[in-house]
Scaffold this motif. Sequence first.
Motif, PDB file in Angstrom:
ATOM      1  N   ILE A 126      63.853  28.789  64.757  1.00 28.05           N
ATOM      2  CA  ILE A 126      64.089  28.964  63.326  1.00 28.05           C
ATOM      3  C   ILE A 126      64.437  30.419  63.017  1.00 28.05           C
ATOM      4  O   ILE A 126      65.345  30.704  62.221  1.00 28.05           O
ATOM      5  CB  ILE A 126      62.855  28.515  62.531  1.00 28.05           C
ATOM      6  CG1 ILE A 126      62.657  27.004  62.670  1.00 28.05           C
ATOM      7  CG2 ILE A 126      62.982  28.898  61.060  1.00 28.05           C
ATOM      8  CD1 ILE A 126      61.305  26.512  62.182  1.00 28.05           C
ATOM      9  N   SER A 127      63.738  31.342  63.641  1.00 26.69           N
ATOM     10  CA  SER A 127      63.991  32.767  63.397  1.00 26.69           C
ATOM     11  C   SER A 127      65.394  33.159  63.826  1.00 26.69           C
ATOM     12  O   SER A 127      66.109  33.888  63.109  1.00 26.69           O
ATOM     13  CB  SER A 127      62.958  33.616  64.144  1.00 26.69           C
ATOM     14  OG  SER A 127      61.649  33.346  63.686  1.00 26.69           O
ATOM     15  N   TRP A 128      65.816  32.696  64.986  1.00 24.12           N
ATOM     16  CA  TRP A 128      67.159  33.032  65.460  1.00 24.12           C
ATOM     17  C   TRP A 128      68.231  32.297  64.661  1.00 24.12           C
ATOM     18  O   TRP A 128      69.318  32.842  64.435  1.00 24.12           O
ATOM     19  CB  TRP A 128      67.271  32.736  66.951  1.00 24.12           C
ATOM     20  CG  TRP A 128      66.517  33.716  67.793  1.00 24.12           C
ATOM     21  CD1 TRP A 128      66.222  35.014  67.470  1.00 24.12           C
ATOM     22  CD2 TRP A 128      65.947  33.498  69.085  1.00 24.12           C
ATOM     23  NE1 TRP A 128      65.519  35.613  68.494  1.00 24.12           N
ATOM     24  CE2 TRP A 128      65.326  34.716  69.502  1.00 24.12           C
ATOM     25  CE3 TRP A 128      65.891  32.406  69.948  1.00 24.12           C
ATOM     26  CZ2 TRP A 128      64.682  34.850  70.729  1.00 24.12           C
ATOM     27  CZ3 TRP A 128      65.247  32.534  71.174  1.00 24.12           C
ATOM     28  CH2 TRP A 128      64.650  33.750  71.555  1.00 24.12           C
ATOM     29  N   CYS A 141      61.478  20.804  55.003  1.00 29.05           N
ATOM     30  CA  CYS A 141      60.711  21.106  56.216  1.00 29.05           C
ATOM     31  C   CYS A 141      59.431  20.281  56.311  1.00 29.05           C
ATOM     32  O   CYS A 141      58.897  20.087  57.413  1.00 29.05           O
ATOM     33  CB  CYS A 141      60.355  22.584  56.253  1.00 29.05           C
ATOM     34  SG  CYS A 141      61.779  23.687  56.483  1.00 29.05           S
ATOM     35  N   CYS A 142      58.912  19.831  55.193  1.00 31.19           N
ATOM     36  CA  CYS A 142      57.674  19.038  55.191  1.00 31.19           C
ATOM     37  C   CYS A 142      57.885  17.841  54.263  1.00 31.19           C
ATOM     38  O   CYS A 142      57.433  17.851  53.112  1.00 31.19           O
ATOM     39  CB  CYS A 142      56.510  19.902  54.725  1.00 31.19           C
ATOM     40  SG  CYS A 142      54.887  19.080  54.821  1.00 31.19           S
ATOM     41  N   PRO A 143      58.551  16.795  54.746  1.00 33.59           N
ATOM     42  CA  PRO A 143      58.960  15.696  53.865  1.00 33.59           C
ATOM     43  C   PRO A 143      57.955  14.561  53.723  1.00 33.59           C
ATOM     44  O   PRO A 143      58.254  13.565  53.052  1.00 33.59           O
ATOM     45  CB  PRO A 143      60.232  15.186  54.551  1.00 33.59           C
ATOM     46  CG  PRO A 143      59.965  15.409  56.011  1.00 33.59           C
ATOM     47  CD  PRO A 143      59.155  16.693  56.089  1.00 33.59           C
ATOM     48  N   SER A 151      59.599  19.700  64.281  1.00 37.18           N
ATOM     49  CA  SER A 151      60.986  19.230  64.308  1.00 37.18           C
ATOM     50  C   SER A 151      61.597  19.266  62.917  1.00 37.18           C
ATOM     51  O   SER A 151      62.746  19.700  62.730  1.00 37.18           O
ATOM     52  CB  SER A 151      61.046  17.795  64.857  1.00 37.18           C
ATOM     53  OG  SER A 151      60.646  17.741  66.201  1.00 37.18           O
ATOM     54  N   HIS A 152      60.841  18.786  61.930  1.00 42.34           N
ATOM     55  CA  HIS A 152      61.336  18.798  60.547  1.00 42.34           C
ATOM     56  C   HIS A 152      61.630  20.223  60.086  1.00 42.34           C
ATOM     57  O   HIS A 152      62.602  20.466  59.356  1.00 42.34           O
ATOM     58  CB  HIS A 152      60.316  18.150  59.612  1.00 42.34           C
ATOM     59  CG  HIS A 152      60.266  16.657  59.694  1.00 42.34           C
ATOM     60  ND1 HIS A 152      61.389  15.872  59.579  1.00 42.34           N
ATOM     61  CD2 HIS A 152      59.218  15.803  59.856  1.00 42.34           C
ATOM     62  CE1 HIS A 152      61.039  14.584  59.675  1.00 42.34           C
ATOM     63  NE2 HIS A 152      59.739  14.527  59.851  1.00 42.34           N
ATOM     64  N   PHE A 153      60.796  21.174  60.500  1.00 42.54           N
ATOM     65  CA  PHE A 153      61.010  22.559  60.095  1.00 42.54           C
ATOM     66  C   PHE A 153      62.329  23.092  60.645  1.00 42.54           C
ATOM     67  O   PHE A 153      63.083  23.773  59.927  1.00 42.54           O
ATOM     68  CB  PHE A 153      59.851  23.436  60.568  1.00 42.54           C
ATOM     69  CG  PHE A 153      58.909  23.831  59.470  1.00 42.54           C
ATOM     70  CD1 PHE A 153      59.048  25.034  58.807  1.00 42.54           C
ATOM     71  CD2 PHE A 153      57.878  22.988  59.092  1.00 42.54           C
ATOM     72  CE1 PHE A 153      58.184  25.398  57.789  1.00 42.54           C
ATOM     73  CE2 PHE A 153      57.000  23.344  58.072  1.00 42.54           C
ATOM     74  CZ  PHE A 153      57.150  24.554  57.421  1.00 42.54           C
ATOM     75  N   ILE A 154      62.619  22.819  61.912  1.00 38.83           N
ATOM     76  CA  ILE A 154      63.847  23.334  62.513  1.00 38.83           C
ATOM     77  C   ILE A 154      65.067  22.787  61.782  1.00 38.83           C
ATOM     78  O   ILE A 154      65.969  23.536  61.385  1.00 38.83           O
ATOM     79  CB  ILE A 154      63.903  22.986  64.014  1.00 38.83           C
ATOM     80  CG1 ILE A 154      62.786  23.709  64.766  1.00 38.83           C
ATOM     81  CG2 ILE A 154      65.268  23.367  64.595  1.00 38.83           C
ATOM     82  CD1 ILE A 154      62.645  23.295  66.224  1.00 38.83           C
ATOM     83  N   ARG A 155      65.104  21.459  61.571  1.00 36.99           N
ATOM     84  CA  ARG A 155      66.260  20.860  60.898  1.00 36.99           C
ATOM     85  C   ARG A 155      66.264  21.211  59.401  1.00 36.99           C
ATOM     86  O   ARG A 155      67.312  21.521  58.821  1.00 36.99           O
ATOM     87  CB  ARG A 155      66.235  19.349  61.085  1.00 36.99           C
ATOM     88  CG  ARG A 155      67.362  18.602  60.360  1.00 36.99           C
ATOM     89  CD  ARG A 155      68.741  19.084  60.808  1.00 36.99           C
ATOM     90  NE  ARG A 155      69.797  18.574  59.946  1.00 36.99           N
ATOM     91  CZ  ARG A 155      70.597  17.556  60.264  1.00 36.99           C
ATOM     92  NH1 ARG A 155      70.450  16.934  61.426  1.00 36.99           N
ATOM     93  NH2 ARG A 155      71.545  17.160  59.433  1.00 36.99           N
ATOM     94  N   GLY A 156      65.096  21.149  58.772  1.00 36.97           N
ATOM     95  CA  GLY A 156      65.023  21.417  57.345  1.00 36.97           C
ATOM     96  C   GLY A 156      65.485  22.816  56.992  1.00 36.97           C
ATOM     97  O   GLY A 156      66.149  23.031  55.976  1.00 36.97           O
ATOM     98  N   HIS A 157      65.134  23.783  57.832  1.00 39.90           N
ATOM     99  CA  HIS A 157      65.568  25.171  57.589  1.00 39.90           C
ATOM    100  C   HIS A 157      67.085  25.271  57.602  1.00 39.90           C
ATOM    101  O   HIS A 157      67.688  25.963  56.765  1.00 39.90           O
ATOM    102  CB  HIS A 157      64.964  26.096  58.641  1.00 39.90           C
ATOM    103  CG  HIS A 157      65.538  27.470  58.632  1.00 39.90           C
ATOM    104  ND1 HIS A 157      66.510  27.865  59.533  1.00 39.90           N
ATOM    105  CD2 HIS A 157      65.316  28.546  57.826  1.00 39.90           C
ATOM    106  CE1 HIS A 157      66.842  29.116  59.294  1.00 39.90           C
ATOM    107  NE2 HIS A 157      66.143  29.564  58.267  1.00 39.90           N
TER     108      HIS A 157
END
Length: 377
Positions: free
Chosen positions: A240-242, A65-67, A315-321
């Motif tokens: 992310i929650s959903w 999420c944080c690369p 954006s990274h958080f959504i994909r990383g999750h």
Amino acid sequence: MVSFAPGFELPPFYCPVDEALHPDFDELRQRCVAWADNTGLYGNDAVERAWGLYGTHADLAFARCCPVAPKERQYILMLWALWVFVGDDNHHHDETAVGLTGRPGGPDLKMARMVDLGGRLLCAADGPDQVLSGGSETVQRLSRTNAEIVNMMRSVGTATQVQRFLDRQRQWVLGELWLASVLELGRVPTVEEYTMQRHSASGGLPGFELAAFAQDLRLSDTERNDPALVTAISAANLVISWDNDLISYPKEAFHGEGKGNMVGVIAHHLNCSPQDAVAEVTAIRDRVMSLFLGLHDKLSRSRNSQVRQFGDLLSHFIRGHLDWSAAIPRYREITDHKTPPPPDLPPITMEWTDTPSDTRMTPVDIAPIAGWWDQLK
């Protein structure tokens, strides 16, 4: 659709964002494991340690999420990731301890004890000298390690960075208690209620602020409170929650918590099966994802490079999750966590799509968030 659990299939995920991983992950992973053992994060419970470090593997989540953060700040971010999942994994298999995000799962898990834990953790975040005596062994180690992590933040971050994180952590604790109280009363929240409860009861909001700290973003209050950025943060958090609700539904249903999940809420109010509810949840989720992408495009044209970086962070958080969720046993192995996770469990096979399941760019029929689409004008 991907067969995921008996009678439950995951939808294709609309997420046109490239996957990423922090380049120093392997080194930082070793340091995180050493810290967890040295601080007693998992107590003396070998099974809890196995689920925390290998079954949940939360340090991997934040490495995806944080690369792009500097190594030492990234290390603090990954420590918090390990810490934050201790309670969530702990409360299912240890009925003597209520987890940080432990929703009532039985007669021994009372709201009063959850409120007590939340208050103690918020006190501990103010500094090591604020770790209160009393409480269970689990409460003590959660409080002590929380204080240590926040102290690390204070040693390298600005006062504003730390305070923004603490404010979101408080919001998160309150959101978890709010959602848990509704469930303990035996009432299924409405879709509107659950949307706002889930928005608060999500590790995404403090996670975003911690990632901003890790990347040393220093937005002024005016910049940080820009309506487009605020809405992008909220939209990313709900996506992310959903996504988590979709992936974790079989696990939560196994523990009797399915009605504290968007799939369960929709199924209840539409009087349909959980699988049928998946299509409705996915359609709502994809419309909010499309909103986020429009807001991200708007932020990417900002003259302020740190505003652009914050948009990319989301954006990274959504994909990383999603990538993390697919890789770990946490959602694949649906058990009571009384034994260690299987060592060779295959990952969830994710299907991706380039097209949202619902292409409308109009507001969803959830009143508290309908105004978000105004930020696209």
